[in-house]
Design an enzyme around this catalytic site. Structure first.
Site, PDB file in Angstrom:
ATOM      1  N   GLY A 135       1.105   0.830  -5.444  1.00 16.46           N
ATOM      2  CA  GLY A 135       0.594   1.581  -4.283  1.00 16.46           C
ATOM      3  C   GLY A 135       1.511   2.758  -4.016  1.00 16.46           C
ATOM      4  N   HIS A 173      -8.546  -4.195  -7.898  1.00 21.60           N
ATOM      5  CA  HIS A 173      -7.209  -3.616  -7.783  1.00 21.60           C
ATOM      6  C   HIS A 173      -6.439  -4.398  -6.720  1.00 21.60           C
ATOM      7  CE1 HIS A 173      -8.428   0.707  -9.252  1.00 21.60           C
ATOM      8  NE2 HIS A 173      -9.088  -0.241  -9.894  1.00 21.60           N
ATOM      9  N   GLU A 233     -15.735   3.200 -11.349  1.00 24.25           N
ATOM     10  CA  GLU A 233     -14.852   2.790 -10.234  1.00 24.25           C
ATOM     11  C   GLU A 233     -15.541   3.009  -8.887  1.00 24.25           C
ATOM     12  OE1 GLU A 233     -10.699   3.256 -10.703  1.00 24.25           O
ATOM     13  OE2 GLU A 233     -10.491   4.257  -8.767  1.00 24.25           O
ATOM     14  N   THR A 241     -11.153  -0.368  -5.890  1.00 25.75           N
ATOM     15  CA  THR A 241      -9.816   0.003  -5.423  1.00 25.75           C
ATOM     16  C   THR A 241      -9.374  -0.883  -4.253  1.00 25.75           C
ATOM     17  OG1 THR A 241     -10.610   1.661  -3.880  1.00 25.75           O
ATOM     18  CG2 THR A 241     -10.168   2.404  -6.130  1.00 25.75           C
ATOM     19  N   TYR A 242      -8.118  -0.721  -3.897  1.00 25.37           N
ATOM     20  CA  TYR A 242      -7.497  -1.552  -2.863  1.00 25.37           C
ATOM     21  C   TYR A 242      -6.751  -0.617  -1.918  1.00 25.37           C
ATOM     22  CZ  TYR A 242      -5.026  -5.774  -1.234  1.00 25.37           C
ATOM     23  OH  TYR A 242      -4.546  -6.831  -0.511  1.00 25.37           O
TER      24      TYR A 242
HETATM   25  P1  FAD Z   1       4.934   1.390 -10.807  1.00 30.08           P
HETATM   26  O1  FAD Z   1       4.517   0.973 -12.142  1.00 30.08           O
HETATM   27  O2  FAD Z   1       5.786   0.457 -10.021  1.00 30.08           O
HETATM   28  O3  FAD Z   1       5.658   2.812 -10.933  1.00 30.08           O
HETATM   29  C1  FAD Z   1       5.948   3.581  -9.778  1.00 30.08           C
HETATM   30  C2  FAD Z   1       7.166   4.460 -10.048  1.00 30.08           C
HETATM   31  O4  FAD Z   1       8.341   3.641 -10.093  1.00 30.08           O
HETATM   32  C3  FAD Z   1       7.111   5.202 -11.376  1.00 30.08           C
HETATM   33  O5  FAD Z   1       7.733   6.456 -11.201  1.00 30.08           O
HETATM   34  C4  FAD Z   1       7.954   4.313 -12.298  1.00 30.08           C
HETATM   35  O6  FAD Z   1       8.522   5.044 -13.382  1.00 30.08           O
HETATM   36  C5  FAD Z   1       9.017   3.816 -11.334  1.00 30.08           C
HETATM   37  N1  FAD Z   1       9.581   2.504 -11.687  1.00 30.08           N
HETATM   38  C6  FAD Z   1       8.925   1.431 -12.165  1.00 30.08           C
HETATM   39  N2  FAD Z   1       9.794   0.409 -12.356  1.00 30.08           N
HETATM   40  C7  FAD Z   1      11.011   0.861 -11.962  1.00 30.08           C
HETATM   41  C8  FAD Z   1      12.317   0.288 -11.905  1.00 30.08           C
HETATM   42  N3  FAD Z   1      12.548  -0.980 -12.310  1.00 30.08           N
HETATM   43  N4  FAD Z   1      13.345   1.038 -11.444  1.00 30.08           N
HETATM   44  C9  FAD Z   1      13.145   2.321 -11.035  1.00 30.08           C
HETATM   45  N5  FAD Z   1      11.920   2.919 -11.075  1.00 30.08           N
HETATM   46  C10 FAD Z   1      10.888   2.197 -11.527  1.00 30.08           C
HETATM   47  N6  FAD Z   1      -3.351   3.160  -5.279  1.00 30.08           N
HETATM   48  C11 FAD Z   1      -3.889   2.424  -4.285  1.00 30.08           C
HETATM   49  O7  FAD Z   1      -3.360   2.425  -3.169  1.00 30.08           O
HETATM   50  N7  FAD Z   1      -5.007   1.663  -4.477  1.00 30.08           N
HETATM   51  C12 FAD Z   1      -5.624   1.603  -5.680  1.00 30.08           C
HETATM   52  O8  FAD Z   1      -6.642   0.896  -5.826  1.00 30.08           O
HETATM   53  C13 FAD Z   1      -5.101   2.380  -6.760  1.00 30.08           C
HETATM   54  N8  FAD Z   1      -5.662   2.359  -7.994  1.00 30.08           N
HETATM   55  C14 FAD Z   1      -5.098   3.074  -9.030  1.00 30.08           C
HETATM   56  C15 FAD Z   1      -5.675   2.999 -10.309  1.00 30.08           C
HETATM   57  C16 FAD Z   1      -5.119   3.728 -11.363  1.00 30.08           C
HETATM   58  C17 FAD Z   1      -5.757   3.618 -12.737  1.00 30.08           C
HETATM   59  C18 FAD Z   1      -3.996   4.556 -11.147  1.00 30.08           C
HETATM   60  C19 FAD Z   1      -3.435   5.378 -12.282  1.00 30.08           C
HETATM   61  C20 FAD Z   1      -3.416   4.631  -9.885  1.00 30.08           C
HETATM   62  C21 FAD Z   1      -3.947   3.884  -8.815  1.00 30.08           C
HETATM   63  N9  FAD Z   1      -3.375   3.912  -7.541  1.00 30.08           N
HETATM   64  C22 FAD Z   1      -3.928   3.161  -6.506  1.00 30.08           C
HETATM   65  C23 FAD Z   1      -2.208   4.760  -7.256  1.00 30.08           C
HETATM   66  C24 FAD Z   1      -0.873   4.005  -7.503  1.00 30.08           C
HETATM   67  O9  FAD Z   1      -0.744   2.976  -6.557  1.00 30.08           O
HETATM   68  C25 FAD Z   1       0.249   5.020  -7.354  1.00 30.08           C
HETATM   69  O10 FAD Z   1       0.216   5.949  -8.412  1.00 30.08           O
HETATM   70  C26 FAD Z   1       1.655   4.468  -7.174  1.00 30.08           C
HETATM   71  O11 FAD Z   1       2.485   5.556  -6.744  1.00 30.08           O
HETATM   72  C27 FAD Z   1       2.293   3.864  -8.414  1.00 30.08           C
HETATM   73  O12 FAD Z   1       1.730   2.688  -8.736  1.00 30.08           O
HETATM   74  P2  FAD Z   1       2.130   1.928 -10.115  1.00 30.08           P
HETATM   75  O13 FAD Z   1       1.439   0.646 -10.083  1.00 30.08           O
HETATM   76  O14 FAD Z   1       1.919   2.835 -11.252  1.00 30.08           O
HETATM   77  O15 FAD Z   1       3.704   1.733  -9.855  1.00 30.08           O
END
Ligand code: FAD
Length: 288
Positions: free
Chosen positions: A107, A76, A17, A48-49
Site C-alpha cells: 500500500g 488485493h 481489474e 483492488t483494496y
Molecule cells: P513493497 O514490495 O514493500 O515495496 C515498496 C518499496 O519498499 C519499494 O521501493 C521497495 O524497493 C522497498 N522495499 C521493499 N523491501 C524493502 C526492505 N526490506 N528494505 C527497504 N526497502 C524495501 N495500492 C493499494 O492501496 N491498493 C491496491 O489494490 C493496489 N494494487 C496494486 C496493484 C499493482 C499491480 C501495483 C503495481 C500496485 C498496486 N498498488 C495498490 C500500489 C502499491 O500499494 C504501491 O505501489 C506501494 O507503494 C508499494 O507496494 P508494494 O507491494 O510494491 O511494496
C-alpha cells in the site's frame, strides 16, 4: 482456480481489474459492471483494496461476485496501515469465502502517516510471509518496470523484489508503463537476477487526459513522445482521447505479444466498454 495454474496452462492470458465502491450502497452497481466484464471472458479479474485497509469486506464481496459469475478472482490486500490481527481477519475471511488468489501489497504511504513502534508490516514481503502461514493461497506481488518511486535506485528495488519473490510469490503484476522497451529491459534484469516467476504486463488504457497526471505522479512511469503527442492533440476532446487511448493500449499489447509477452493485465478501472473494445481489437491476436 489458482492463477498460477492458469498462467501455466494457457499460452496467452488477459485479465481485468475493478475497484470496489466507496460505500456499501453502491456494491450492486459494481456487481453489474462485473456482469458486463465477464462477457469478454477474461482469465481472471482482480479487485483492488483500499490503501487505508478499512474495506476488506468490500474487496471480498466483489471477489465473490466474480467467482460466482464463473471467472477466477484475485483479491488485493494491503498491509501497511493494518494491524496483524486485522490482516489475519481479512485473510481468514478470504479463505472462508473460497478466495484462492491474493495480490500481496504494502500500500502507498498515506500523507502524514507516522510509522509507529507497534507497526507490524513495513513491506509487502512481510505480508507474503503472513499469507503463506495462513493457508494454501496463490500469491501475487507488484513490480515496477521503471523502479518504485520510493526506491533509491533500480539495484535496490530489484534486490527487494527478489527477496519478496523468494518469500513465495507465484507471479508478479507490473505497474503500468507506456513504453514497452522499459518492460522488456525490466524482464531481462529480472531474469539475470533469477526472478523467474511469470511477470504479467500491466497496461493502463488512458482514455481521459486529466486522469493521467495523477497516475503518472503515483507510478513513476515515463511517457513516450508518441503518447505525449496524442495527449496534446486529443486531450481536450473526450471522445477522441478515449478512442486514441484504446488504440494505443491495443497496439501496446500487440507489440508485447509479438515480443513474447503472453500475460497481460488491463487496468480496466470499472469500464467494461473500454475492456470490451480492447479485447475486440485483439480477438484474433489473443486466440492465435
Ligand atoms: P513493497 O514490495 O514493500 O515495496 C515498496 C518499496 O519498499 C519499494 O521501493 C521497495 O524497493 C522497498 N522495499 C521493499 N523491501 C524493502 C526492505 N526490506 N528494505 C527497504 N526497502 C524495501 N495500492 C493499494 O492501496 N491498493 C491496491 O489494490 C493496489 N494494487 C496494486 C496493484 C499493482 C499491480 C501495483 C503495481 C500496485 C498496486 N498498488 C495498490 C500500489 C502499491 O500499494 C504501491 O505501489 C506501494 O507503494 C508499494 O507496494 P508494494 O507491494 O510494491 O511494496
Amino acid at each position: 482456480m489458482k492463477i498460477s495454474q492458469i498462467l501455466k496452462n494457457k499460452k496467452v492470458t488477459v485479465s481485468f481489474e475493478v475497484f470496489p465502491p466507496k460505500e456499501w450502497a453502491k456494491i450492486e452497481d459494481t456487481k453489474a459492471i462485473i456482469k458486463e466484464m465477464v462477457k469478454d471472458k477474461p482469465d481472471f479479474i482482480s479487485v483492488t483494496y483500499g490503501a487505508s485497509g478499512t474495506k476488506s469486506g468490500y474487496t471480498t464481496e466483489i471477489a465473490n461476485a466474480i467467482s460466482q459469475g464463473g471467472t477466477c478472482a484475485l483479491a488485493h490486500l494491503t498491509c501497511l496501515t493494518s494491524t496483524r490481527e486485522k490482516i489475519d481477519t481479512a485473510i481468514n475471511e478470504m479463505r472462508a469465502n473460497g478466495i484462492e488468489n491474493i495480490l500481496a501489497l504494502r500500500g502507498d504511504i498515506p500523507k502524514d502517516f507516522v510509522f509507529s513502534q507497534s507497526q507490524y508490516f513495513h513491506y509487502a514481503y512481510e505480508l507474503v510471509n503472513e499469507i503463506k502461514e495462513k493457508g494454501d493461497f496463490c500469491i501475487g506481488g507488484a513490480c515496477y518496470p521503471e523502479t518504485h518511486p520510493e526506491s533509491v535506485n533500480r539495484i535496490d528495488d530489484i534486490e527487494h523484489l527478489k527477496n519478496k519473490v523468494d518469500c513465495g510469490l507465484d507471479f508478479l503484476t507490473s505497474q503500468m508503463f507506456f513504453d514497452n522497451n522499459k518492460f522488456f529491459d525490466f524482464c531481462e534484469i529480472c531474469a539475470i537476477k533469477g526472478i523467474n516467476i511469470p511477470i504479467i504486463a500491466g497496461i493502463m488504457p488512458i482514455t481521459n487526459a486529466s486522469y493521467i497526471k495523477k497516475s503518472i505522479e503515483l507510478s513513476n512511469c515515463s511517457l513516450p513522445k508518441k503518447f505525449v503527442k496524442i495527449m496534446e492533440r486529443f486531450g481536450d476532446n473526450p471522445q477522441a482521447m478515449k478512442q486514441a487511448g484504446i488504440v494505443y493500449a491495443t497496439e501496446q499489447i500487440i507489440d508485447l505479444m509479438a515480443n513474447g509477452v503472453n500475460h497481460i493485465h488491463i487496468y480496466t478501472m470499472n469500464k467494461p466498454d473500454i475492456a470490451h473494445k480492447i479485447v475486440e481489437g485483439l480477438s484474433a491476436v489473443i486466440h492465435e
